[in-house]
Design an enzyme around this catalytic site. Structure first.
Site, PDB file in Angstrom:
ATOM      1  N   GLN A   1      43.852 -21.784  14.862  1.00 43.12           N
ATOM      2  CA  GLN A   1      44.502 -20.564  14.389  1.00 43.12           C
ATOM      3  C   GLN A   1      45.933 -20.896  13.967  1.00 43.12           C
ATOM      4  O   GLN A   1      46.611 -20.056  13.372  1.00 43.12           O
ATOM      5  CB  GLN A   1      44.539 -19.510  15.500  1.00 43.12           C
ATOM      6  N   ASN A   2      46.379 -22.111  14.299  1.00 43.14           N
ATOM      7  CA  ASN A   2      47.761 -22.496  14.039  1.00 43.14           C
ATOM      8  C   ASN A   2      47.951 -22.837  12.570  1.00 43.14           C
ATOM      9  O   ASN A   2      47.030 -23.317  11.904  1.00 43.14           O
ATOM     10  CB  ASN A   2      48.162 -23.690  14.915  1.00 43.14           C
ATOM     11  N   VAL A   3      49.150 -22.594  12.118  1.00 46.16           N
ATOM     12  CA  VAL A   3      49.476 -22.844  10.702  1.00 46.16           C
ATOM     13  C   VAL A   3      50.436 -24.029  10.580  1.00 46.16           C
ATOM     14  O   VAL A   3      50.937 -24.316   9.500  1.00 46.16           O
ATOM     15  CB  VAL A   3      50.046 -21.559  10.055  1.00 46.16           C
TER      16      VAL A   3
ATOM     17  N   HIS B   1      43.523 -19.625   9.729  1.00 51.48           N
ATOM     18  CA  HIS B   1      44.553 -18.644   9.383  1.00 51.48           C
ATOM     19  C   HIS B   1      45.564 -19.191   8.396  1.00 51.48           C
ATOM     20  O   HIS B   1      46.656 -18.639   8.247  1.00 51.48           O
ATOM     21  CB  HIS B   1      45.275 -18.152  10.652  1.00 51.48           C
TER      22      HIS B   1
ATOM     23  N   CYS C   1      49.262 -19.183  -5.017  1.00 49.03           N
ATOM     24  CA  CYS C   1      49.694 -18.432  -6.194  1.00 49.03           C
ATOM     25  C   CYS C   1      48.838 -17.174  -6.372  1.00 49.03           C
ATOM     26  O   CYS C   1      47.615 -17.247  -6.531  1.00 49.03           O
ATOM     27  CB  CYS C   1      49.571 -19.307  -7.452  1.00 49.03           C
TER      28      CYS C   1
ATOM     29  N   CYS D   1      47.297 -17.316 -10.217  1.00 51.43           N
ATOM     30  CA  CYS D   1      46.158 -18.159 -10.638  1.00 51.43           C
ATOM     31  C   CYS D   1      45.291 -18.587  -9.469  1.00 51.43           C
ATOM     32  O   CYS D   1      44.321 -19.333  -9.643  1.00 51.43           O
ATOM     33  CB  CYS D   1      46.678 -19.401 -11.380  1.00 51.43           C
TER      34      CYS D   1
ATOM     35  N   CYS E   1      54.871 -21.495  -9.855  1.00 50.29           N
ATOM     36  CA  CYS E   1      53.632 -22.112  -9.381  1.00 50.29           C
ATOM     37  C   CYS E   1      53.443 -23.453 -10.097  1.00 50.29           C
ATOM     38  O   CYS E   1      53.541 -23.493 -11.345  1.00 50.29           O
ATOM     39  CB  CYS E   1      52.446 -21.205  -9.683  1.00 50.29           C
TER      40      CYS E   1
ATOM     41  N   GLY F   1      44.827 -22.885  24.474  1.00 53.69           N
ATOM     42  CA  GLY F   1      46.140 -22.352  24.104  1.00 53.69           C
ATOM     43  C   GLY F   1      46.098 -21.107  23.241  1.00 53.69           C
ATOM     44  O   GLY F   1      46.897 -20.971  22.317  1.00 53.69           O
TER      45      GLY F   1
ATOM     46  N   ASN G   1      44.048 -23.146  29.248  1.00 49.79           N
ATOM     47  CA  ASN G   1      45.151 -22.279  28.842  1.00 49.79           C
ATOM     48  C   ASN G   1      46.183 -22.189  29.959  1.00 49.79           C
ATOM     49  O   ASN G   1      45.850 -22.390  31.129  1.00 49.79           O
ATOM     50  CB  ASN G   1      44.617 -20.871  28.500  1.00 49.79           C
TER      51      ASN G   1
HETATM   52  C1  BV8 Z   1      40.362  -9.462   9.880  1.00 46.04           C
HETATM   53  C2  BV8 Z   1      48.889 -15.955  10.841  1.00 46.04           C
HETATM   54  C3  BV8 Z   1      38.886  -8.215   8.598  1.00 46.04           C
HETATM   55  C4  BV8 Z   1      50.146 -15.203  10.797  1.00 46.04           C
HETATM   56  C5  BV8 Z   1      47.608 -14.627  12.343  1.00 46.04           C
HETATM   57  C6  BV8 Z   1      41.220  -3.460  16.656  1.00 46.04           C
HETATM   58  C7  BV8 Z   1      40.315  -4.155  17.453  1.00 46.04           C
HETATM   59  C8  BV8 Z   1      39.883  -5.439  17.111  1.00 46.04           C
HETATM   60  C9  BV8 Z   1      40.355  -6.052  15.942  1.00 46.04           C
HETATM   61  C10 BV8 Z   1      41.253  -5.376  15.174  1.00 46.04           C
HETATM   62  C11 BV8 Z   1      41.687  -4.085  15.515  1.00 46.04           C
HETATM   63  N1  BV8 Z   1      42.564  -3.694  14.570  1.00 46.04           N
HETATM   64  C12 BV8 Z   1      42.695  -4.681  13.636  1.00 46.04           C
HETATM   65  C13 BV8 Z   1      41.880  -5.702  13.977  1.00 46.04           C
HETATM   66  C14 BV8 Z   1      41.685  -6.955  13.262  1.00 46.04           C
HETATM   67  C15 BV8 Z   1      42.847  -7.908  13.508  1.00 46.04           C
HETATM   68  C16 BV8 Z   1      43.072  -8.098  14.994  1.00 46.04           C
HETATM   69  O1  BV8 Z   1      42.345  -8.815  15.665  1.00 46.04           O
HETATM   70  N2  BV8 Z   1      44.137  -7.442  15.491  1.00 46.04           N
HETATM   71  C17 BV8 Z   1      44.439  -7.559  16.912  1.00 46.04           C
HETATM   72  C18 BV8 Z   1      45.967  -7.649  17.085  1.00 46.04           C
HETATM   73  C19 BV8 Z   1      43.881  -6.343  17.635  1.00 46.04           C
HETATM   74  N3  BV8 Z   1      42.439  -9.164  12.917  1.00 46.04           N
HETATM   75  C20 BV8 Z   1      42.676  -9.384  11.610  1.00 46.04           C
HETATM   76  O2  BV8 Z   1      43.306  -8.623  10.894  1.00 46.04           O
HETATM   77  C21 BV8 Z   1      42.075 -10.650  11.032  1.00 46.04           C
HETATM   78  N4  BV8 Z   1      41.359 -10.315   9.840  1.00 46.04           N
HETATM   79  O3  BV8 Z   1      39.958  -8.926  10.872  1.00 46.04           O
HETATM   80  O4  BV8 Z   1      39.856  -9.243   8.651  1.00 46.04           O
HETATM   81  C22 BV8 Z   1      38.335  -8.215   7.254  1.00 46.04           C
HETATM   82  C23 BV8 Z   1      36.973  -7.952   7.114  1.00 46.04           C
HETATM   83  C24 BV8 Z   1      36.425  -7.931   5.885  1.00 46.04           C
HETATM   84  C25 BV8 Z   1      37.229  -8.173   4.762  1.00 46.04           C
HETATM   85  C26 BV8 Z   1      38.579  -8.449   4.904  1.00 46.04           C
HETATM   86  C27 BV8 Z   1      39.149  -8.467   6.164  1.00 46.04           C
HETATM   87  C28 BV8 Z   1      43.141 -11.659  10.618  1.00 46.04           C
HETATM   88  C29 BV8 Z   1      43.877 -12.124  11.821  1.00 46.04           C
HETATM   89  C30 BV8 Z   1      44.812 -13.257  11.420  1.00 46.04           C
HETATM   90  C31 BV8 Z   1      46.236 -12.779  11.529  1.00 46.04           C
HETATM   91  N5  BV8 Z   1      47.127 -13.917  11.341  1.00 46.04           N
HETATM   92  N6  BV8 Z   1      48.341 -15.708  12.132  1.00 46.04           N
HETATM   93  C32 BV8 Z   1      51.269 -16.065  11.199  1.00 46.04           C
HETATM   94  O5  BV8 Z   1      51.032 -17.168  11.772  1.00 46.04           O
HETATM   95  O6  BV8 Z   1      52.378 -15.621  10.966  1.00 46.04           O
HETATM   96  S1  BV8 Z   1      47.249 -14.178  13.948  1.00 46.04           S
HETATM   97  C33 BV8 Z   1      48.230 -15.016  15.067  1.00 46.04           C
HETATM   98  O7  BV8 Z   1      47.943 -14.473  16.377  1.00 46.04           O
HETATM   99  C34 BV8 Z   1      47.870 -16.454  15.223  1.00 46.04           C
HETATM  100  O8  BV8 Z   1      47.482 -17.086  14.061  1.00 46.04           O
HETATM  101  C35 BV8 Z   1      46.731 -16.443  16.193  1.00 46.04           C
HETATM  102  O9  BV8 Z   1      45.541 -16.427  15.477  1.00 46.04           O
HETATM  103  C36 BV8 Z   1      46.774 -15.098  16.820  1.00 46.04           C
HETATM  104  C37 BV8 Z   1      46.716 -15.217  18.313  1.00 46.04           C
HETATM  105  O10 BV8 Z   1      47.833 -15.928  18.704  1.00 46.04           O
HETATM  106  P1  BV8 Z   1      47.655 -17.188  19.700  1.00 46.04           P
HETATM  107  O11 BV8 Z   1      47.476 -18.401  18.870  1.00 46.04           O
HETATM  108  O12 BV8 Z   1      46.631 -16.911  20.726  1.00 46.04           O
HETATM  109  O13 BV8 Z   1      49.079 -17.194  20.332  1.00 46.04           O
HETATM  110  P2  BV8 Z   1      49.614 -16.193  21.451  1.00 46.04           P
HETATM  111  O14 BV8 Z   1      51.091 -16.288  21.451  1.00 46.04           O
HETATM  112  O15 BV8 Z   1      48.965 -14.856  21.306  1.00 46.04           O
HETATM  113  O16 BV8 Z   1      49.047 -16.829  22.796  1.00 46.04           O
HETATM  114  C38 BV8 Z   1      49.492 -18.110  23.176  1.00 46.04           C
HETATM  115  C39 BV8 Z   1      48.629 -18.511  24.349  1.00 46.04           C
HETATM  116  O17 BV8 Z   1      48.964 -19.843  24.709  1.00 46.04           O
HETATM  117  C40 BV8 Z   1      48.871 -17.647  25.581  1.00 46.04           C
HETATM  118  O18 BV8 Z   1      47.624 -17.312  26.160  1.00 46.04           O
HETATM  119  C41 BV8 Z   1      49.670 -18.558  26.519  1.00 46.04           C
HETATM  120  O19 BV8 Z   1      49.330 -18.348  27.871  1.00 46.04           O
HETATM  121  C42 BV8 Z   1      49.195 -19.926  26.078  1.00 46.04           C
HETATM  122  N7  BV8 Z   1      50.206 -20.977  26.284  1.00 46.04           N
HETATM  123  C43 BV8 Z   1      51.555 -20.878  26.134  1.00 46.04           C
HETATM  124  N8  BV8 Z   1      52.117 -22.079  26.406  1.00 46.04           N
HETATM  125  C44 BV8 Z   1      51.103 -22.933  26.718  1.00 46.04           C
HETATM  126  C45 BV8 Z   1      49.882 -22.240  26.627  1.00 46.04           C
HETATM  127  N9  BV8 Z   1      48.704 -22.818  26.884  1.00 46.04           N
HETATM  128  C46 BV8 Z   1      48.708 -24.117  27.235  1.00 46.04           C
HETATM  129  N10 BV8 Z   1      49.838 -24.854  27.340  1.00 46.04           N
HETATM  130  C47 BV8 Z   1      51.041 -24.300  27.088  1.00 46.04           C
HETATM  131  N11 BV8 Z   1      52.164 -25.048  27.193  1.00 46.04           N
END
Ligand code: BV8
Length: 236
Positions: free
Chosen positions: A94-96, A112, A120, A123, A139, A178, A204
């Site tokens: 999921q990381n970028v 992601h 772009c 295009c 672009c 993670g 995690n």
């Molecule tokens: C889609 C790019 C549909 C951006 C990201 C209601 C219910 C269910 C779903 C939804 C809803 N309302 C809306 C939705 C859909 C929505 C969604 O899920 N929303 C959530 C908030 C409810 N999802 C979407 O919109 C997705 N698209 O559904 O499309 C569709 C269908 C048909 C046609 C068209 C469309 C798209 C989701 C992608 C969004 N973009 N990233 C950017 O990077 O700026 S999401 C972003 O958060 C990340 O990419 C990642 O994917 C996501 C989760 O983050 P994590 O990676 O888990 O990071 P986080 O900080 O949350 O957690 C870190 C973890 O690491 C913690 O648990 C921590 O304990 C642990 N940790 C910390 N340190 C350590 C560690 N572990 C080990 N060692 C350590 N040292």
């Protein structure tokens, strides 16, 4: 984890936690990205339409930051597993950032998007990009000043979902590393994997939102848990 010897095909899902110890901000931990920016202001197509400069600055800052960071022992261990594992293996991240690749992993899928690409909107070409986009550069393919971050925003379809589900169908083991399990469809992969017969393991810092769906969960820093798990797999 019992029965590891029968594992041939592995799917690994990684999230921001695997890059945390490299100094890259996670999203939902204390002090994380979403504490300083509202998602709807910077990570949706509507936000980009409403205030492109705010969004471009948000991603310019992060694109620059990842280039000053290094892969950590968790990325290195996953790269070792990727190189040595005889069966199927796919790191769905999921990381970028590009830390999996810089650690040497090859079988990586960025569901992601990626900071180091520009997309772009005129295009549809994706071009490698390391600099800022705030000045709306042209672009490289079509010359239009229509580049956006190659990032999947909320409400947008994640990349290569068909490949991900094909890998989940073949998986004997699904490992989530993670990630908080907060965002779908990634957060649902553990349930897809279980339904398709795979064993499931969570590595995690703390229990994720989906921790109860895993056969086994180990909690601690990725730089400790991931190398230990990889050694276990390679010894098996
Ligand atoms: C889609 C790019 C549909 C951006 C990201 C209601 C219910 C269910 C779903 C939804 C809803 N309302 C809306 C939705 C859909 C929505 C969604 O899920 N929303 C959530 C908030 C409810 N999802 C979407 O919109 C997705 N698209 O559904 O499309 C569709 C269908 C048909 C046609 C068209 C469309 C798209 C989701 C992608 C969004 N973009 N990233 C950017 O990077 O700026 S999401 C972003 O958060 C990340 O990419 C990642 O994917 C996501 C989760 O983050 P994590 O990676 O888990 O990071 P986080 O900080 O949350 O957690 C870190 C973890 O690491 C913690 O648990 C921590 O304990 C642990 N940790 C910390 N340190 C350590 C560690 N572990 C080990 N060692 C350590 N040292």
């Amino acid at each position: 984890m019992a029965g590891m010897a029968s594992i041939r095909n592995i799917v690994i899902l990684t999230g921001a936690g695997v890059s945390a110890e490299s100094g890259i901000d996670t999203f939902r931990d204390g002090g994380g990205l979403w504490e300083r920016h509202r998602v709807e202001d910077v990570a949706t197509p509507e936000a980009f339409a409403r205030d492109p400069e705010l969004v471009l600055r948000f991603y310019d800052m992060r694109r620059e930051a990842i280039q000053t960071r290094q892969p950590n022992a968790a990325h290195a261990a996953l790269a070792r597993l990727d190189a040595a594992w005889p069966g199927e293996l796919l790191i769905v991240t999921q990381n970028v950032d590009d830390l999996h690749e810089r650690a040497g992993a090859n079988r990586v899928l960025h569901m992601h998007g990626e900071h180091l690409n520009a997309w772009c909107t005129a295009c549809d070409a994706r071009s490698p990009w390391r600099g800022p986009l705030i000045a709306r550069p042209a672009c490289p393919e079509c010359g239009e000043r229509a580049l956006r971050p190659d990032i999947v925003w909320f409400g947008e379809m994640p990349y290569r979902m068909d490949e991900i589900f094909a890998a989940l169908r073949e998986a004997d083991l699904f490992v989530s590393i993670g990630t908080s399990g907060a965002v779908y469809p990634a957060a649902g992969f553990v349930r897809n994997a279980r339904d398709l017969g795979a064993r499931t393991l969570e590595l995690n810092l703390e229990p994720s939102q989906g921790t109860l769906w895993f056969d086994e969960a180990r909690h601690g820093p990725a730089t400790e848990l991931v190398p230990a798990w990889v050694e276990e797999m390679l010894a098996g």
